[in-house]
Design a protein around this motif. Sequence first.
Motif, PDB file in Angstrom:
ATOM      1  N   ALA A  94      -1.602  -0.806   2.698  1.00 31.46           N
ATOM      2  CA  ALA A  94      -1.437   0.016   1.806  1.00 31.46           C
ATOM      3  C   ALA A  94      -0.324   1.066   2.298  1.00 31.46           C
ATOM      4  O   ALA A  94       0.722   1.546   1.615  1.00 31.46           O
ATOM      5  CB  ALA A  94      -2.565   0.817   1.371  1.00 31.46           C
ATOM      6  N   ASP A  95      -0.330   1.559   3.654  1.00 29.85           N
ATOM      7  CA  ASP A  95       0.488   2.329   4.191  1.00 29.85           C
ATOM      8  C   ASP A  95       1.917   1.616   4.245  1.00 29.85           C
ATOM      9  O   ASP A  95       3.090   2.511   3.873  1.00 29.85           O
ATOM     10  CB  ASP A  95       0.134   2.495   5.638  1.00 29.85           C
ATOM     11  CG  ASP A  95      -1.131   3.664   5.686  1.00 29.85           C
ATOM     12  OD1 ASP A  95      -1.263   4.130   4.681  1.00 29.85           O
ATOM     13  OD2 ASP A  95      -1.631   3.731   6.695  1.00 29.85           O
ATOM     14  N   LEU A  96       1.881   0.512   4.472  1.00 25.68           N
ATOM     15  CA  LEU A  96       3.439  -0.199   4.596  1.00 25.68           C
ATOM     16  C   LEU A  96       4.146  -0.369   3.093  1.00 25.68           C
ATOM     17  O   LEU A  96       5.316  -0.183   2.909  1.00 25.68           O
ATOM     18  CB  LEU A  96       3.022  -1.645   5.251  1.00 25.68           C
ATOM     19  CG  LEU A  96       2.960  -1.689   6.825  1.00 25.68           C
ATOM     20  CD1 LEU A  96       2.559  -3.066   7.118  1.00 25.68           C
ATOM     21  CD2 LEU A  96       4.084  -0.990   7.526  1.00 25.68           C
ATOM     22  N   ILE A  97       3.111  -0.560   2.101  1.00 26.35           N
ATOM     23  CA  ILE A  97       3.685  -0.619   0.770  1.00 26.35           C
ATOM     24  C   ILE A  97       4.174   0.679   0.334  1.00 26.35           C
ATOM     25  O   ILE A  97       5.321   0.833  -0.060  1.00 26.35           O
ATOM     26  CB  ILE A  97       2.503  -1.161  -0.207  1.00 26.35           C
ATOM     27  CG1 ILE A  97       2.211  -2.542   0.224  1.00 26.35           C
ATOM     28  CG2 ILE A  97       3.125  -0.819  -1.614  1.00 26.35           C
ATOM     29  CD1 ILE A  97       1.147  -3.197  -0.798  1.00 26.35           C
ATOM     30  N   VAL A  98       3.611   1.770   0.752  1.00 24.86           N
ATOM     31  CA  VAL A  98       4.133   3.085   0.265  1.00 24.86           C
ATOM     32  C   VAL A  98       5.383   3.235   1.235  1.00 24.86           C
ATOM     33  O   VAL A  98       6.244   3.818   0.475  1.00 24.86           O
ATOM     34  CB  VAL A  98       2.986   4.240   0.769  1.00 24.86           C
ATOM     35  CG1 VAL A  98       3.790   5.586   0.917  1.00 24.86           C
ATOM     36  CG2 VAL A  98       1.850   4.048  -0.184  1.00 24.86           C
ATOM     37  N   ALA A  99       5.540   3.084   2.348  1.00 19.53           N
ATOM     38  CA  ALA A  99       6.725   3.334   3.227  1.00 19.53           C
ATOM     39  C   ALA A  99       7.743   2.321   2.486  1.00 19.53           C
ATOM     40  O   ALA A  99       8.870   2.871   2.350  1.00 19.53           O
ATOM     41  CB  ALA A  99       6.393   2.607   4.848  1.00 19.53           C
ATOM     42  N   ALA A 100       7.607   1.018   2.203  1.00 21.73           N
ATOM     43  CA  ALA A 100       8.830   0.389   1.725  1.00 21.73           C
ATOM     44  C   ALA A 100       9.150   0.856   0.321  1.00 21.73           C
ATOM     45  O   ALA A 100      10.357   0.897   0.014  1.00 21.73           O
ATOM     46  CB  ALA A 100       8.228  -1.123   1.487  1.00 21.73           C
TER      47      ALA A 100
END
Length: 107
Positions: free
Chosen positions: A65-71
Amino acid sequence: MFDLINKLKEVQSKMKEAQQSLAKVIVEGEAGAGMVKVKANGLKKIISIHIDDELVKPGDKDMMADLIVAAINKALEEADLAAKEIMKKSAGDFLPNIPGLDLGQFT
């Protein structure tokens, strides 16, 4: 005065063309060394999300979820930069060079 009105109509037309161009601009943001990739258009609409198979593991949900938000945030930043550049090019020939004039409000 008539020339100014015609010029404003021409600028409005160019801005509409620029908006249509923005829909065709595709930018990408990624996170986690490319494990999550997000594509957006120049209108700041998300087109696609790619998640590497290696991320889909039990217990990795929070990290994913954190990586999706960052991307997504990176893709939207790229879309914003592309939009500002297109709007600047579209209006640049018609508007005077006024310090502090931000054409980003038209995106």
